[in-house]
Design an enzyme around this catalytic site. Structure first.
Site, mmCIF file in Angstrom:
data_model
loop_
_atom_site.group_PDB
_atom_site.id
_atom_site.type_symbol
_atom_site.label_atom_id
_atom_site.label_comp_id
_atom_site.label_asym_id
_atom_site.label_seq_id
_atom_site.Cartn_x
_atom_site.Cartn_y
_atom_site.Cartn_z
ATOM 1 N N ASP A 71 -11.303 3.540 -1.040
ATOM 2 C CA ASP A 71 -11.524 3.326 -2.483
ATOM 3 C C ASP A 71 -12.966 3.609 -2.932
ATOM 4 O O ASP A 71 -13.289 3.450 -4.104
ATOM 5 C CB ASP A 71 -11.089 1.895 -2.878
ATOM 6 C CG ASP A 71 -11.781 0.813 -2.035
ATOM 7 O OD1 ASP A 71 -11.148 -0.226 -1.758
ATOM 8 O OD2 ASP A 71 -12.946 1.022 -1.641
ATOM 9 N N PRO A 117 -4.147 -3.576 -4.406
ATOM 10 C CA PRO A 117 -3.297 -4.209 -3.387
ATOM 11 C C PRO A 117 -3.692 -3.778 -1.974
ATOM 12 O O PRO A 117 -4.155 -2.653 -1.780
ATOM 13 C CB PRO A 117 -1.885 -3.720 -3.718
ATOM 14 C CG PRO A 117 -2.052 -2.507 -4.557
ATOM 15 C CD PRO A 117 -3.379 -2.629 -5.250
ATOM 16 N N HIS A 147 -11.348 6.320 7.720
ATOM 17 C CA HIS A 147 -10.039 6.861 7.301
ATOM 18 C C HIS A 147 -10.223 7.862 6.173
ATOM 19 O O HIS A 147 -9.320 8.108 5.385
ATOM 20 C CB HIS A 147 -9.080 5.729 6.879
ATOM 21 C CG HIS A 147 -8.627 4.913 8.043
ATOM 22 N ND1 HIS A 147 -8.002 3.708 7.924
ATOM 23 C CD2 HIS A 147 -8.738 5.138 9.379
ATOM 24 C CE1 HIS A 147 -7.749 3.216 9.129
ATOM 25 N NE2 HIS A 147 -8.187 4.059 10.035
ATOM 26 N N PHE A 203 -2.277 -3.576 2.209
ATOM 27 C CA PHE A 203 -1.080 -2.947 2.772
ATOM 28 C C PHE A 203 -0.109 -3.981 3.338
ATOM 29 O O PHE A 203 1.086 -3.942 3.057
ATOM 30 C CB PHE A 203 -1.490 -1.968 3.891
ATOM 31 C CG PHE A 203 -2.342 -0.838 3.368
ATOM 32 C CD1 PHE A 203 -3.730 -0.867 3.489
ATOM 33 C CD2 PHE A 203 -1.749 0.240 2.724
ATOM 34 C CE1 PHE A 203 -4.522 0.154 2.981
ATOM 35 C CE2 PHE A 203 -2.539 1.284 2.205
ATOM 36 C CZ PHE A 203 -3.917 1.226 2.328
ATOM 37 N N ARG A 204 -0.676 -4.933 4.136
ATOM 38 C CA ARG A 204 0.212 -5.824 4.914
ATOM 39 C C ARG A 204 0.121 -7.281 4.471
ATOM 40 O O ARG A 204 0.691 -8.152 5.100
ATOM 41 C CB ARG A 204 -0.145 -5.699 6.424
ATOM 42 C CG ARG A 204 0.096 -4.277 6.935
ATOM 43 C CD ARG A 204 -0.417 -4.028 8.342
ATOM 44 N NE ARG A 204 -0.267 -2.597 8.646
ATOM 45 C CZ ARG A 204 -1.157 -1.675 8.244
ATOM 46 N NH1 ARG A 204 -2.238 -2.027 7.553
ATOM 47 N NH2 ARG A 204 -0.976 -0.396 8.507
HETATM 48 N N1 APR Z 1 -9.060 -13.286 1.347
HETATM 49 C C1 APR Z 1 -8.891 -13.200 2.699
HETATM 50 N N2 APR Z 1 -8.074 -12.273 3.292
HETATM 51 C C2 APR Z 1 -7.399 -11.415 2.474
HETATM 52 C C3 APR Z 1 -7.504 -11.448 1.067
HETATM 53 C C4 APR Z 1 -8.383 -12.435 0.506
HETATM 54 N N3 APR Z 1 -8.564 -12.523 -0.821
HETATM 55 N N4 APR Z 1 -6.695 -10.465 0.544
HETATM 56 C C5 APR Z 1 -6.100 -9.853 1.597
HETATM 57 N N5 APR Z 1 -6.520 -10.418 2.751
HETATM 58 C C6 APR Z 1 -6.161 -10.039 4.132
HETATM 59 C C7 APR Z 1 -4.658 -9.993 4.366
HETATM 60 O O1 APR Z 1 -4.224 -11.255 4.830
HETATM 61 C C8 APR Z 1 -4.520 -8.915 5.439
HETATM 62 O O2 APR Z 1 -4.442 -9.468 6.746
HETATM 63 O O3 APR Z 1 -6.602 -8.706 4.317
HETATM 64 C C9 APR Z 1 -5.815 -8.111 5.343
HETATM 65 C C10 APR Z 1 -5.549 -6.676 4.944
HETATM 66 O O4 APR Z 1 -4.859 -6.080 6.010
HETATM 67 P P1 APR Z 1 -4.109 -4.677 5.764
HETATM 68 O O5 APR Z 1 -3.356 -4.748 4.493
HETATM 69 O O6 APR Z 1 -3.388 -4.347 7.042
HETATM 70 O O7 APR Z 1 -5.284 -3.640 5.511
HETATM 71 P P2 APR Z 1 -6.155 -2.899 6.605
HETATM 72 O O8 APR Z 1 -6.367 -3.759 7.811
HETATM 73 O O9 APR Z 1 -7.342 -2.365 5.907
HETATM 74 O O10 APR Z 1 -5.185 -1.663 7.023
HETATM 75 C C11 APR Z 1 -5.715 -0.746 7.948
HETATM 76 O O11 APR Z 1 -3.774 0.643 7.650
HETATM 77 O O12 APR Z 1 -2.331 1.578 6.137
HETATM 78 C C12 APR Z 1 -3.388 1.847 6.954
HETATM 79 O O13 APR Z 1 -5.041 3.455 6.679
HETATM 80 C C13 APR Z 1 -4.548 2.278 6.121
HETATM 81 O O14 APR Z 1 -6.860 1.653 6.272
HETATM 82 C C14 APR Z 1 -5.544 1.157 6.289
HETATM 83 C C15 APR Z 1 -5.182 0.621 7.653
#
Ligand code: APR
Ligand code: ZN
Length: 246
Positions: free
Chosen positions: A100, A29, A115, A31-32
């Site tokens: 990961d 999963p 990170h 995060f957002r």
């Molecule tokens: N195709 C396109 N986009 C996707 C897909 C997919 N299959 N799956 C997820 N996403 C997008 C989501 O729409 C989201 O905007 O990936 C993005 C992931 O964003 P976050 O969950 O915020 O992850 P990230 O940007 O890596 O978070 C940054 O926040 O919690 C801290 O340290 C943690 O490294 C992390 C940092």
């Protein structure tokens, strides 16, 4: 994707900034996103250093699967596409926010984990180190909230993941900045670009006259500075994997 692929072919120095979105394709999963970890109540405590020191079981319960289940996770299409891009001479390096370790598993050689990573854990009190495998062994068969502790002083082991409230690993972040500054093309893949200072990396490329391409399902704060934002990471991976020569 045509415009992105053309830019990749022309670019002499390409960098990628990856986020949790690329690992959702491996069943991990984000995060957002809609099914993100932070949709659960109090989830933001999981990677918070003050909460860890108050009660380390919040992290261990929250990450039992996410982190300590990584042994059973394999690289996904985007990890493989970036490895392929490196193999055909089209990628200088990856700055990843992910913890990961899947870029390394995919064989990418230049990966800066801004990170940190759980590869090593350290005792919060005496600093004694424990490897990821040693900690996994301590957790084996134990209940979800079990906290692995230092055999010398009994304090909790903490992964070398950057928690909120901690500084980023200096060398990894400095190298990621250098990568971004010299890039002609920056690919921001599967990241909401909302957590600083990592989210500031693409700006360094833009300031140097480079181009930014974003591949992300949801809008990001940098969309207006990007050549384009494409929504689909699987489509991006397919397009890159079919490249013969960068
Ligand atoms: N195709 C396109 N986009 C996707 C897909 C997919 N299959 N799956 C997820 N996403 C997008 C989501 O729409 C989201 O905007 O990936 C993005 C992931 O964003 P976050 O969950 O915020 O992850 P990230 O940007 O890596 O978070 C940054 O926040 O919690 C801290 O340290 C943690 O490294 C992390 C940092
Ligand atoms: Zn100790």
């Amino acid at each position: 994707m045509k415009q992105l692929i053309e830019a990749l072919k022309k670019s002499r120095r390409t960098a990628a900034l990856t986020g949790a979105g690329i690992s959702t394709l491996c069943g991990i999963p984000d995060f957002r996103g809609p099914q993100g970890l932070y949709a659960q109540p109090d989830a933001e405590r999981i990677f918070d250093i003050d909460w860890f020191d108050r009660d380390p079981s919040i992290y261990y319960r929250g990450c039992r699967e996410l982190v300590y289940g990584l042994k059973d996770r394999s690289p996904g299409p985007v990890h493989k596409a970036l490895k392929h891009l490196e193999d055909i001479g089209g990628l200088d390096g990856i700055a990843t926010q992910n913890i990961d370790m899947l870029h390394q598993k995919a064989g990418s050689s230049t990966v800066w984990e801004v990170h940190g990573s759980p590869l090593l854990h350290h005792c919060r009190n005496c600093g004694r180190a424990a490897t990821f495998d040693e900690v996994c062994a301590m957790l084996d068969g134990k209940e979800a909230a079990f906290v692995p502790r230092c055999p010398v002083c009994g304090a909790a082991f903490k992964p070398d993941i950057t928690f909120f409230g901690e500084a980023l690993p200096e060398k990894a972040f400095a190298e990621a900045q250098a990568l971004a500054i010299r890039a002609e093309v920056m690919l921001a893949l599967g990241t909401s670009l909302t957590v600083f200072p990592a989210a500031g990396l693409p700006r360094l490329t833009l300031q140097g006259g480079g181009k930014l391409f974003i591949v992300n399902a949801q809008p990001t704060p940098l969309d207006r500075f990007a050549v384009r934002r494409y929504p689909d990471l699987a489509e991006f991976a397919e397009a890159v994997l079919s490249l013969r020569q960068a």
